[in-house]
Design an enzyme around this catalytic site. Structure first.
Site, mmCIF file in Angstrom:
data_model
loop_
_atom_site.group_PDB
_atom_site.id
_atom_site.type_symbol
_atom_site.label_atom_id
_atom_site.label_comp_id
_atom_site.label_asym_id
_atom_site.label_seq_id
_atom_site.Cartn_x
_atom_site.Cartn_y
_atom_site.Cartn_z
ATOM 1 C CB CYS A 206 11.605 4.857 -20.796
ATOM 2 S SG CYS A 206 12.259 4.914 -22.760
ATOM 3 C CB CYS B 214 11.419 8.687 -22.292
ATOM 4 S SG CYS B 214 10.457 7.942 -23.558
ATOM 5 N N PRO C 200 0.807 -1.334 0.068
ATOM 6 C CG PRO C 200 -0.437 -1.356 1.795
ATOM 7 C CD PRO C 200 0.768 -1.885 1.241
ATOM 8 C CD GLU C 201 3.248 2.873 -4.062
ATOM 9 O OE1 GLU C 201 3.447 4.063 -4.474
ATOM 10 O OE2 GLU C 201 3.832 2.023 -4.839
ATOM 11 C CE LYS D 218 5.145 3.945 1.226
ATOM 12 N NZ LYS D 218 6.250 2.939 0.893
ATOM 13 C CB CYS E 240 10.446 6.439 -27.240
ATOM 14 S SG CYS E 240 11.241 5.576 -26.259
#
Ligand code: ZN
Length: 273
Positions: free
Chosen positions: A268, A271, A2-3, A55, A249
């Protein structure tokens, strides 16, 4: 895991069920709490407020007592109408609070303790938290100060996951935020500009706020904003999409464990620089 958005959402639902209601029973079914006498210590006290901080979830009772909870990897808060069937085994319940209308249950929550208000202010885990990314009064300068005080050789992805720098970020939002800010999570913190660090927070705050509105269900696209075409894998930009093409991309998304806890980071390489 859980965030922060999940915990803020839980705090709303738990608060709606408990604040101002008669608490008719409190149970702590786990053997670890057998001798804690919470039912006696909390008898007759109402719940004043239910707050999320990063949290952590805090149930504030009348008379200066607070239950502090942290769910770690697999715990959850659930609110049931009385008589409704629980979706998890009662054996996994750590805390049950009953009102005439509801049962509020914490499942699988290894951190559960009763403390005074004063201790919630001095407890190292709570007092050491950085600014809560979801706080209405979030102060960017305080966040930047914490980041600048951190080890400048530490990878920025690892630093942004550290609750002492920014409370509420978990592994999903760490990777998604670095992608949205176009920052390589492996870049050293000392080589990340203030503007780039702020871009991470500014990209995530509205997304996480929306996630709170949706009951903690993570949605990493803004309505009407940048949204990738549907593709294989999770409905995220990079999280849990290792080996799949980047939605922007088409470069292959990479994944690797980062930091002392070796939490998987996705990015990525084209990016994010
Ligand atoms: Zn890309």
């Amino acid at each position: 895991m859980p965030e922060g958005d999940t915990i803020h959402s839980s705090a709303r639902r738990v608060g709606a069920a408990l604040v101002g209601r008669e608490i008719v029973a409190i149970e702590t079914p786990q053997p670890r709490h057998r001798n804690d006498r919470w039912p006696e210590r909390l008898a007759g006290r109402g719940v004043r407020a239910v707050d999320a901080r990063g949290k952590h979830l805090l149930l504030r009772f009348e008379g200066d007592l607070t239950i502090h909870s942290h769910l770690r990897m697999g715990g959850s808060w659930r609110v049931y109408r009385r008589g409704e069937r629980w979706q998890r085994s009662p054996r996994r319940a750590w805390l049950v609070l009953r009102t005439p209308e509801h049962e509020v249950v914490q499942f699988d929550g290894p951190v559960l303790e009763l403390m005074t208000e004063a201790r919630t202010r001095s407890d190292a885990r709570l007092a050491g938290l950085g600014p809560d990314v979801l706080a209405p009064d979030f102060v960017a300068a305080a966040f930047l100060r914490r980041v600048r005080e951190d080890d400048p050789t530490r990878g920025i992805g690892d630093a942004l996951l550290d609750q002492r720098n920014l409370a509420g970020i978990g592994n999903v939002w760490k990777s998604e935020g670095c992608f949205l800010a176009r920052v390589d999570p492996w870049r050293r913190t000392g080589e990340v500009s203030d503007a780039e660090a702020l871009a991470f927070v500014e990209a995530l705050r509205p997304l996480m706020q929306r996630s709170v509105e949706r009951g903690g269900r993570i949605v990493t696209f803004e309505p009407g904003g940048a949204r990738p075409a549907a593709g294989p894998g999770r409905d995220t930009w990079v999280f849990d999409r290792g080996g799949l093409p980047c939605r922007v991309c088409a470069t292959t998304i990479r994944e690797r464990g980062q930091g002392d806890d070796n939490r998987t980071t996705y990015w990525c390489p084209r990016c994010q620089r």
